[in-house]
Motif scaffolding. Structure first.
Motif, mmCIF file in Angstrom:
data_model
loop_
_atom_site.group_PDB
_atom_site.id
_atom_site.type_symbol
_atom_site.label_atom_id
_atom_site.label_comp_id
_atom_site.label_asym_id
_atom_site.label_seq_id
_atom_site.Cartn_x
_atom_site.Cartn_y
_atom_site.Cartn_z
ATOM 1 N N ALA A 395 -22.458 2.305 3.995
ATOM 2 C CA ALA A 395 -21.082 2.103 3.478
ATOM 3 C C ALA A 395 -20.048 2.817 4.357
ATOM 4 O O ALA A 395 -18.877 2.548 4.248
ATOM 5 N N GLN A 396 -20.582 3.682 5.240
ATOM 6 C CA GLN A 396 -19.637 4.419 6.105
ATOM 7 C C GLN A 396 -18.989 3.461 7.085
ATOM 8 O O GLN A 396 -19.615 2.834 7.894
ATOM 9 N N CYS A 397 -17.728 3.353 6.995
ATOM 10 C CA CYS A 397 -16.983 2.485 7.930
ATOM 11 C C CYS A 397 -15.676 3.172 8.262
ATOM 12 O O CYS A 397 -14.963 3.616 7.363
ATOM 13 N N PRO A 398 -15.386 3.381 9.673
ATOM 14 C CA PRO A 398 -14.208 4.163 10.039
ATOM 15 C C PRO A 398 -12.892 3.418 9.794
ATOM 16 O O PRO A 398 -11.843 3.947 10.033
ATOM 17 N N PHE A 399 -12.991 2.235 9.399
ATOM 18 C CA PHE A 399 -11.704 1.507 9.140
ATOM 19 C C PHE A 399 -11.804 0.748 7.842
ATOM 20 O O PHE A 399 -12.892 0.600 7.276
ATOM 21 N N ASP A 400 -10.622 0.249 7.416
ATOM 22 C CA ASP A 400 -10.618 -0.505 6.132
ATOM 23 C C ASP A 400 -10.003 -1.889 6.352
ATOM 24 O O ASP A 400 -9.797 -2.314 7.499
ATOM 25 N N GLU A 401 -9.747 -2.494 5.248
ATOM 26 C CA GLU A 401 -9.217 -3.874 5.297
ATOM 27 C C GLU A 401 -7.894 -3.932 6.036
ATOM 28 O O GLU A 401 -7.652 -4.845 6.814
ATOM 29 N N ASP A 402 -7.078 -2.878 5.814
ATOM 30 C CA ASP A 402 -5.755 -2.863 6.450
ATOM 31 C C ASP A 402 -5.904 -2.806 7.965
ATOM 32 O O ASP A 402 -5.212 -3.548 8.677
ATOM 33 N N ASP A 403 -6.897 -1.881 8.419
ATOM 34 C CA ASP A 403 -7.122 -1.798 9.848
ATOM 35 C C ASP A 403 -7.566 -3.124 10.395
ATOM 36 O O ASP A 403 -7.103 -3.579 11.437
ATOM 37 N N LEU A 404 -8.445 -3.739 9.633
ATOM 38 C CA LEU A 404 -8.954 -5.064 10.060
ATOM 39 C C LEU A 404 -7.824 -6.092 10.136
ATOM 40 O O LEU A 404 -7.724 -6.866 11.099
ATOM 41 N N GLY A 405 -6.945 -6.042 9.097
ATOM 42 C CA GLY A 405 -5.762 -7.004 9.071
ATOM 43 C C GLY A 405 -4.906 -6.735 10.294
ATOM 44 O O GLY A 405 -4.480 -7.661 10.973
ATOM 45 N N GLU A 406 -4.694 -5.400 10.582
ATOM 46 C CA GLU A 406 -3.882 -5.050 11.747
ATOM 47 C C GLU A 406 -4.522 -5.592 12.998
ATOM 48 O O GLU A 406 -3.844 -6.186 13.850
ATOM 49 N N LEU A 407 -5.878 -5.406 13.077
ATOM 50 C CA LEU A 407 -6.617 -5.899 14.230
ATOM 51 C C LEU A 407 -6.441 -7.400 14.371
ATOM 52 O O LEU A 407 -6.165 -7.941 15.440
ATOM 53 N N SER A 408 -6.542 -8.067 13.246
ATOM 54 C CA SER A 408 -6.384 -9.541 13.225
ATOM 55 C C SER A 408 -5.003 -9.925 13.734
ATOM 56 O O SER A 408 -4.874 -10.831 14.548
ATOM 57 N N CYS A 409 -4.024 -9.145 13.308
ATOM 58 C CA CYS A 409 -2.645 -9.459 13.739
ATOM 59 C C CYS A 409 -2.509 -9.280 15.224
ATOM 60 O O CYS A 409 -1.934 -10.119 15.914
ATOM 61 N N LEU A 410 -3.143 -8.122 15.723
ATOM 62 C CA LEU A 410 -3.038 -7.846 17.149
ATOM 63 C C LEU A 410 -3.729 -8.915 17.939
ATOM 64 O O LEU A 410 -3.237 -9.387 18.957
ATOM 65 N N GLU A 411 -4.871 -9.322 17.417
ATOM 66 C CA GLU A 411 -5.612 -10.382 18.114
ATOM 67 C C GLU A 411 -4.753 -11.650 18.197
ATOM 68 O O GLU A 411 -4.666 -12.318 19.218
#
Lengths: 876, 375
Positions: A395-411
């Motif tokens: 369950a350890q994950c250094p990022f969350d949904e928001d980080d992922l959304g941000e990543l998606s946006c950057l992509e």
């Protein structure tokens, strides 16, 4: 007869007994003041002789003194028939009469009758209205009022006179036969005309009425006949008019005129149409001229526009050059700043990495110590803990949904930037021959594809170089954007420790599911760890772990890491600050670059617009000139103006043509024709109606035979007139006969009355010298003829009438006296209207008469009679 | 050879009012005029004539009543003969008037000839009428006959109304017909009307006279003519009496009742007194007694026996005798009145006649009184 004395009592105003004595046989004058009752004396005498003592009439009651209930009484002493008589009479109360003479005395009715016989009168009505019955004394005792009237004597006197006359002149009339025949004639006459006014009556009036009616009838029928004849004439006239009218209605000349007018109307109307057409053509031509003028005008406009476009293009070219220079400066500045930002970011990332590693080591150390402390508590929960641990790791994950959304946006930004970049860059694929090095702007590269944003020189070994010049203005910014986007994306990937967004998503998903499972396991551990307060272990797995961790740490972790986290943190913060400043400076440079590029783009756009306008203006002029050049347009305009002038001329001609046919006037004339025809039709109907009406009248009146009726009426009128004439003639004959009979009777009377006339004439001659008296059949004085003038008695003056009345009475008295009748003349206040001469003559005559008979004169005018030699009696 | 036999009549003057007569006489005379139509029809049958021509004045006036018209047409309809009626001056033709009415109502055997155009009585006999359009026509109505064309060989029979022009006359009277019109217009016969008695004018012209006398001018009873006309020959004219009443005009000299009696006997010998109308003028001078006796006789007796008496005694002069006057009275007022009247009657002036009449009346009254008192 001679009155000797008179005594009265309770008689009217004489309440006290009054006795008057000493009347003589001749002329007596009783003088008394006015209103002492001298007329009462005459009334009392009359009462004594003519009113029955027993009578209770109004007259008798009037004898009573006013207001007294007494017995009026009269006593008379007189001489008559050769004897002396006394007469006493009382009225009302205990009435009586006594007539006494030397021969004896009589009372009551016997006395009254003896008195009548003695004095020759008839029984009267005791009302004083019976003068006819009173005989000679009634005539000779003349009261004041009746003295004036020239009346005929009463019948008793008349008969006495007649008998006297007949003995004197003999039988002179036809008597009964005459009267009867005369009466018959009168009757026959009265059947035809009224006696006095001679108005038609009876048969004659009827005949006259018949004549009037016949005349009216005849006139009425003549009028009717005239009406009938008029109707005949009217009918004839109406028929003639109808014939004429019908000829007029079908008059060919009028029809021809109307036809001609209709023709004219057509011509006029077509002229009107021509006028309209010419107007339209003229209008059209005018429009064409205006259009040609417009074309020339538009050519002028196009030329002006071309001029302006050229000027504009030059201006815009200059502006664009300036904008280009500004943009180039901005590009190099931005590039420089971007390199700085890049370096700063790499530094910050290095610091971050070092810090993160240090922290990780610290955490691992902490975790090992913890495990060591809870190991002891993990006995009952080994599986769970193992599981939980596994799960926790998962369950350890250094990022969350928001980080992922941000990543998606950057992509996505990267993709978009790349797309824009790819659209704006020039891609050059390089495929050099083996051994040939490729230098890009002098930098050796080993690539098979180069994206070119600005002018780039590519050198292929010794073979030379190629300068690639992509379109200006956009490439660098896009390239920068792409680079930024890629940097950001790569930084994020690094931060999240993933290679791609998909991996990140997978890891996050795995961590999510592990976390969810861990919660379950934690709950199991919690339930499996009730805690142990005695050991200071709180209930729950954490408490247990917390309790067991040191135990494990003691076993697992031998040394603590020697990292200086604070220094690391400070380096990290510094790197971050540097980066942020560089980013800010770079952002500003980017903004400036954007602005410069915008200005350049605007200038380019305006230039492009000016270019387009210049091209459009050129096209416009070309289009204009395609229709013809200016000379041609001017020629066309002139031609069209000429055509328009021609059309105007045609229009004027059409106008003249239209005015020579006045269409409304022609229409009016046609209307007049038609109205005339309508009127004629109406007139014909009216005439036919009138003819029918007249025919009806003629037929109706004709069958009654107006002429025959007139002929009959005329003859009826003639017959009526003949009858009127015959009856009128008969009436005339009767009238003539009647008048003749009257004249004969009058003549006979004259003969008969000659003795009376003669006696009267003796007196009249003295009063009215030369006058002749005429008496009527009733012995009344009818007229006086003097100086050839015939005067009716009624027309004489009052004085003369009175005098003649007294004289005729005297004449009759003379006759009666000769016959031996008892005669006494009493005059009550006579000759009031006589002048002195007449009065003297009259008193002379009375004086003479008094020699033959007793005359008593009652008067209040003692002076008037003072000259008369007479026996006077004064009343006091 | 063309031959025709016809009855010639004229001057019926139907609807004459006789208004001066008493009503009974009036209706008797009117009836007699209508009866004359029947007599004419009988005369036609009697002599075998198929036509009766009437030369004007059928009616007394231009617009008689429908009653007269109907009575006339009714009687004519009963006859077998053809009637040819022509307007005269009394009933002259005019548009929409009497004759239009008659034509509309006439039976088939009645023909109105009110236009001056020849009409055929038979194939060989033509009637040439000269109807009058005005009461007083100045022009000669028969002048047109000259130009009236008829088939050759056909008889030409003229029909006209008016007086014949006397040679040498002033020519002032109206619708004068020349006496030689028959010759001038080549007529075989000219049937004339207007003169109410029978009168022949030459060989070929005649007045038939009225069928029923209507005035004290023509002594004969009314009649008609039966005329036989044959081309080339002089027409044969026979008079047939159709009238009922005698209209006698007399002037009798009388001195007393006996003279009158003799005249009356003579009159009675000549015909029925009840069909006699007498207009008599008595001439003579009589005393009052005779005069009264004459008047008694004529008014009391003769007048009742006659159909009608028109008595004129203006010329019967009265000379009262001494006896007459004495009868009135010898003395007194009556005698005086008689003397006055006698003097007046013997004088001159308008009152003389009045006095004479008054004297006569006085005489009559005296007689009446004496008669009354005698009874």
């Amino acid at each position: 007869m001679i009155l000797e004395s008179l005594e009265l009592a309770n008689f009217r105003k004489f309440r006290d007994p009054l006795r008057i004595e000493g009347f003589t046989g001749g002329l007596n004058i009783v003088v008394e003041p006015n209103e002492t009752g001298k007329s009462t004396l005459l009334e009392a005498l009359r009462a004594a002789f003519f009113v029955r003592h027993s009578a209770k009439t109004e007259l008798v009651r009037s004898f009573l003194p006013i207001g007294d209930d007494v017995a009026p009484r009269v006593g008379v002493a007189f001489h008559a028939g050769g004897k002396a008589w006394t007469l006493e009479k009382q009225f009302m109360r205990a009435p009586y009469v006594r007539l006494a003479s030397a021969a004896g005395r009589q009372e009551s009715d016997a006395a009254e009758e003896a008195l009548q016989t003695l004095l020759g009168f008839d029984r009267g009505n005791n009302r004083g209205t019976d003068l006819e019955t009173r005989g000679p004394l009634g005539m000779l005792w003349v009261e004041q009022a009746s003295a004036l009237a020239v009346e005929g004597p009463n019948p008793i006197v008349r008969n006495s006179v007649r008998s006297v006359l007949e003995s004197e002149v003999g039988a002179v009339t036809g008597g009964r036969r005459f009267d009867a025949i005369r009466a018959n004639v009168e009757t026959a006459y009265a059947a035809l005309r009224t006696g006095r006014t001679r108005q038609s009556r009876g048969e004659l009036a009827a005949a006259e009425n018949r004549l009037a009616e016949a005349t009216a009838d005849r006139e009425r029928l003549e009028t009717a006949l005239r009406g009938y004849e008029q109707a005949l004439a009217d009918l004839d006239n109406a028929r003639a008019r109808l014939k004429l009218l019908e000829r007029e209605i079908v008059d060919p000349e009028a029809a021809e005129q109307r036809r001609q007018l209709v023709e004219d109307l057509k011509v006029g109307e077509s002229a009107q149409l021509r006028l309209s057409a010419a107007e339209a053509q003229h209008g059209q031509s005018d429009e064409q001229v205006k259009a040609a003028e417009g074309r020339v005008e538009r050519l002028d406009v196009a030329e002006r526009r071309m001029e302006e476009a050229r000027t504009g293009f030059d201006e815009k070219t200059k502006v664009r050059g300036e904008a280009k220079a500004a943009a180039d400066a901005a590009v190099s500045e931005e590039k420089k700043l971007r390199s700085k930002v890049d370096a700063a970011r790499k530094e910050r990332e290095r610091c971050e990495k070092m810090l993160a590693e240090a922290r990780s080591r610290a955490d691992a150390f902490a975790r090992a110590a913890g495990r060591k402390r809870v190991i002891a508590a993990l006995d009952a929960l080994t599986d769970l803990e193992a599981r939980a641990e596994s799960l926790a790791s998962d369950a350890q994950c250094p990022f969350d949904e928001d980080d992922l959304g941000e990543l998606s946006c950057l992509e996505r930004d990267v993709l978009e930037a790349r797309a824009r970049f790819e659209a704006g860059t020039v891609k050059v694929d390089v495929e050099p021959a083996p051994g040939i090095g490729v230098l890009v702007d002098g930098v050796d590269v080993d690539v098979d594809s180069i994206d070119i944003l600005g002018p780039t020189r590519i050198t292929l070994g010794a073979a030379g170089s190629i300068l690639v010049r992509p379109p200006e203005g956009t490439g660098r910014a896009i390239e920068a954007e792409l680079a930024v986007a890629e940097e950001l994306f790569a930084a994020k990937l690094r931060a999240l420790d993933v290679t791609s967004h998909a991996e990140g998503a997978r890891r996050l998903e795995r961590a999510g599911s592990a976390a969810r499972e861990l919660e379950t396991v934690d709950k199991q551990i919690e339930t499996a760890c009730p805690g142990d307060p005695s050991l200071g272990l709180a209930p729950g797995a954490d408490a247990l772990r917390a309790f067991a961790a040191p135990l494990s740490a003691e076993e697992a972790m031998l040394t603590a890491p020697g990292d200086d986290l604070d220094a690391l943190g400070k380096s990290m913060d510094d790197a971050r600050g540097e980066e942020a400043a560089d980013v800010t400076r770079h952002d500003l440079a980017r903004i400036d670059l954007g602005k410069a590029e915008q200005a350049l783009a605007a200038a380019a756009a305006e230039l492009s617009l000016a270019d387009a306008e210049a091209k459009a203006a050129g096209k416009h002029i070309d289009d204009m000139l395609a229709a013809g050049d200016r000379e041609k347009l001017a020629a066309d305009l002139a031609e069209l103006q000429r055509v328009r002038a021609a059309k105007l001329e045609a229009l004027e001609a059409a106008r003249a043509g239209a005015t020579s046919y006045d269409v409304p006037a022609i229409r009016r004339r046609i209307d007049n024709f038609d109205r005339g025809a309508t009127r004629a039709g109406e007139e014909r109907i009216e005439l036919n109606r009138r003819i029918a009406s007249l025919e009806t009248i003629v037929l109706r009146d004709g069958t009654m035979g107006p002429a025959g009726q007139v002929a009959a009426a005329r003859e009826e009128e003639d017959a009526a007139a003949a009858l009127v004439a015959r009856l009128g003639r008969e009436a005339d004959v009767l009238e003539h006969l009647r008048e003749t009979l009257a004249a004969a009777a009058a003549e006979a009377s004259r003969t008969f009355l000659a003795p009376v006339t003669r006696r009267a004439a003796r007196y009249v001659e003295r009063l009215l010298p030369g006058a002749e008296l005429a008496f009527d059949e009733d012995l009344a004085l009818a007229s006086v003829d003097r100086a050839g003038l015939h005067e009716s008695c009624a027309d004489l003056s009052r004085g003369t009438q009175e005098q003649l009345a007294i004289l005729t009475r005297l004449a009759f008295a003379d006759l009666l006296l000769e016959d031996g009748a008892p005669v006494s003349l009493i005059l009550d206040d006579p000759f009031v209207y006589s002048d002195d001469t007449r009065l003297e003559t009259m008193t002379d005559i009375l004086k003479e008469a008094s020699e033959r008979m007793q005359v008593i004169l009652l008067t209040c005018r003692s002076k008037a009679f003072r000259h008369v030699d007479a026996h006077r009696i004064e009343l006091r | 050879m063309a031959t025709i036999k016809l009855i010639h009549s004229a001057d019926w003057q139907l609807g004459k009012p006789f208004g001066r007569m008493p009503p009974d006489v009036r209706s008797a005379l009117a009836e007699a005029r209508l009866d004359a139509i029947d007599r004419l029809a009988e005369a036609a049958v009697g002599c075998g004539a198929a036509h009766i021509v009437v030369a004007g004045d059928v009616f007394d006036n231009v617009e008689p009543g429908d009653r007269i018209v109907q009575q006339t047409l009714g009687r004519m309809a009963r006859a077998t003969a053809q009637w040819w009626l022509m307007p005269g001056n009394h009933d002259h033709a005019r548009a929409h008037g009497l004759w239009s009415r008659i034509r509309a109502q006439a039976p088939l055997n009645v023909h109105v000839v009110d236009t001056p155009e020849p009409v055929a009585l038979a194939d060989d006999a033509w009637l040439l009428p000269a109807p009058l359009e005005y009461r007083r026509t100045i022009a000669d109505p028969t002048a047109a006959m000259v130009d009236m064309a008829t088939p050759p060989e056909a008889l030409r029979i003229g029909l006209a109304h008016g007086a014949i022009k006397e040679f040498g006359s002033s020519g002032e009277s109206t619708n004068i017909i020349p006496p030689d019109r028959a010759g001038l217009a080549a007529l075989d016969y000219l049937a004339l009307g207007d003169w109410h008695g029978f009168l022949k004018v030459g060989d070929r012209t005649a007045y038939s006279g009225t069928p029923e006398t209507d005035r004290f001018k023509h002594e004969d009873k009314g009649g008609c003519l039966a005329v036989t006309i044959r081309s080339g020959d002089v027409p044969v004219i026979e008079r047939i009496e159709t009238g009922r009443y005698r209209w006698l005009l007399r002037q009798w000299p009388v001195t007393g009742p006996a003279d009158l009696e003799a005249e009356m006997q003579r009159l009675e010998a000549g015909g029925r007194l009840d069909e006699t109308l007498l207009s008599v003028r008595l001439d003579g001078i009589t005393g009052l007694a005779d005069r009264v006796a004459i008047m008694d006789a004529i008014e009391g007796r003769f007048a009742h026996r006659l159909r009608y008496l028109d008595l004129d005694i203006d010329n019967l002069v009265v000379r009262p005798t001494a006896e007459d006057v004495a009868l009135i009275d010898v003395q007194g007022a009556l005698a005086a009145a008689a003397a006055l009247l006698r003097a007046g009657a013997e004088g001159s002036g308008p009152d003389a006649a009045l006095s004479a009449s008054a004297l006569e009346r006085l005489y009559v009254e005296a007689l009446r009184f004496d008669g009354g008192s005698a009874q």
